[in-house]
Motif scaffolding. Structure first.
Motif, PDB file in Angstrom:
ATOM      1  N   CYS A  66       0.848  -1.188   0.000  1.00  0.00           N
ATOM      2  CA  CYS A  66       0.000   0.000   0.000  1.00  0.00           C
ATOM      3  C   CYS A  66       0.887   1.242   0.000  1.00  0.00           C
ATOM      4  N   PRO A  67       0.630   2.214  -0.907  1.00  0.00           N
ATOM      5  CA  PRO A  67       1.482   3.408  -0.989  1.00  0.00           C
ATOM      6  C   PRO A  67       1.255   4.401   0.141  1.00  0.00           C
ATOM      7  N   VAL A 141      -5.352   3.173  -4.884  1.00  0.00           N
ATOM      8  CA  VAL A 141      -4.043   2.760  -5.406  1.00  0.00           C
ATOM      9  C   VAL A 141      -4.134   2.736  -6.928  1.00  0.00           C
ATOM     10  N   SER A 142      -3.313   3.527  -7.567  1.00  0.00           N
ATOM     11  CA  SER A 142      -3.375   3.644  -9.021  1.00  0.00           C
ATOM     12  C   SER A 142      -2.809   2.404  -9.707  1.00  0.00           C
ATOM     13  N   LYS A 143      -3.225   2.201 -10.949  1.00  0.00           N
ATOM     14  CA  LYS A 143      -2.679   1.095 -11.727  1.00  0.00           C
ATOM     15  C   LYS A 143      -1.193   1.305 -11.998  1.00  0.00           C
ATOM     16  N   ASP A 144      -0.769   2.581 -12.084  1.00  0.00           N
ATOM     17  CA  ASP A 144       0.646   2.859 -12.300  1.00  0.00           C
ATOM     18  C   ASP A 144       1.473   2.350 -11.120  1.00  0.00           C
ATOM     19  N   HIS A 145       0.957   2.506  -9.887  1.00  0.00           N
ATOM     20  CA  HIS A 145       1.676   1.999  -8.710  1.00  0.00           C
ATOM     21  C   HIS A 145       1.768   0.473  -8.757  1.00  0.00           C
ATOM     22  N   SER A 148       4.249  -0.491 -11.379  1.00  0.00           N
ATOM     23  CA  SER A 148       5.596  -0.176 -10.916  1.00  0.00           C
ATOM     24  C   SER A 148       6.109  -1.234  -9.948  1.00  0.00           C
ATOM     25  N   GLN A 149       5.245  -1.685  -9.038  1.00  0.00           N
ATOM     26  CA  GLN A 149       5.625  -2.726  -8.094  1.00  0.00           C
ATOM     27  C   GLN A 149       5.937  -4.032  -8.829  1.00  0.00           C
TER      28      GLN A 149
END
Length: 237
Positions: A66-67, A141-145, A148-149
């Motif tokens: 989780c960011p 939580v964005s799809k970009d995050h 990226s993970q």
């Protein structure tokens, strides 16, 4: 037939009877030999009444961190918590945030099985277009995050449920440490490691860091597949 156990049988086999007998005999040998080698990786499920049942599926979810700095939990990416919607046999996964000092955030998501006909409190954490929602803190939580993970190799997996074979029905069980440990095996060396084709217009796994064919399987699945592949050659010998 050429299998040693069939040498004195089917002497006057008609048509493909001899071939069919060999397929059954060698198939049974492969199954038995595979179980001898890797059967310990597939423990039975313990049912609520204490009896044991054969597992027919393990249900996993991908996870990302989780960011939200105040949370940082390993959040599962799940489109739906439902396991079965048949009337009178409803079953679904119930996520619960519990304390766990072994995790960096001090928390983790545990899973239970619910049977209320009303169903789960939320449909899931993952949305196709908008990304995901953390089950612990409700952070968006964005799809970009998530991508990226995945690209950085930080995407994980968590066991959500175990599906056992019942009497003409499926029995859904909460995950146990025994089943989690059984799946923790090393990746075999000889796996299909070719790169997957990448097309940014296609909603395909390379965008999430799963760039090779072997990335599409769990380590335990790869162990099973390579074991059967090896047994094909041994059966021929």
């Amino acid at each position: 037939p050429v299998h040693p156990s069939l040498q004195s049988k089917l002497i006057e086999a008609r048509g493909a009877e001899g071939l069919a007998a060999d397929v059954r005999a060698y198939g049974q040998w492969m199954r038995d030999e595979a179980w001898r080698r890797i059967g310990h990786l597939y423990p039975k499920a313990t049912l609520p009444d204490g009896s044991k049942a054969t597992v027919i599926a393990w249900l996993w979810a991908r996870t990302v961190t989780c960011p939200n700095p105040a949370c940082g939990i390993e959040m599962p990416l799940v489109r739906s918590w439902w396991l079965g919607k048949k009337k009178g046999k409803e079953a679904y996964v119930v996520p619960k945030v519990v304390s766990d000092p072994t995790h960096p955030s001090g928390l983790r998501v545990a899973f239970e099985i619910g049977h209320d006909p009303a169903g789960p409190r939320i449909e899931g954490t993952m949305s196709g277009r908008q990304g995901a929602v953390c089950v612990a803190c409700d952070a968006a939580v964005s799809k970009d995050h998530i991508k990226s993970q995945g690209m950085s190799g930080e995407m994980g997996a968590v066991l959500m449920a175990v599906v056992a074979e019942g009497s003409r029905q499926r029995i859904y069980c909460a995950p146990t440490p025994e089943h989690e440990v059984a799946a923790r095996v090393d990746r075999p060396l000889d796996v299909p490691n070719q790169e997957l084709g990448f097309d940014p217009r296609n909603l395909w796994t390379p965008q999430y860091g799963l760039t090779r064919w072997s990335d599409l399987f769990t380590n335990r699945q790869l162990v099973a597949l390579t074991t059967f592949s090896d047994l094909v050659l041994e059966a021929r010998d």
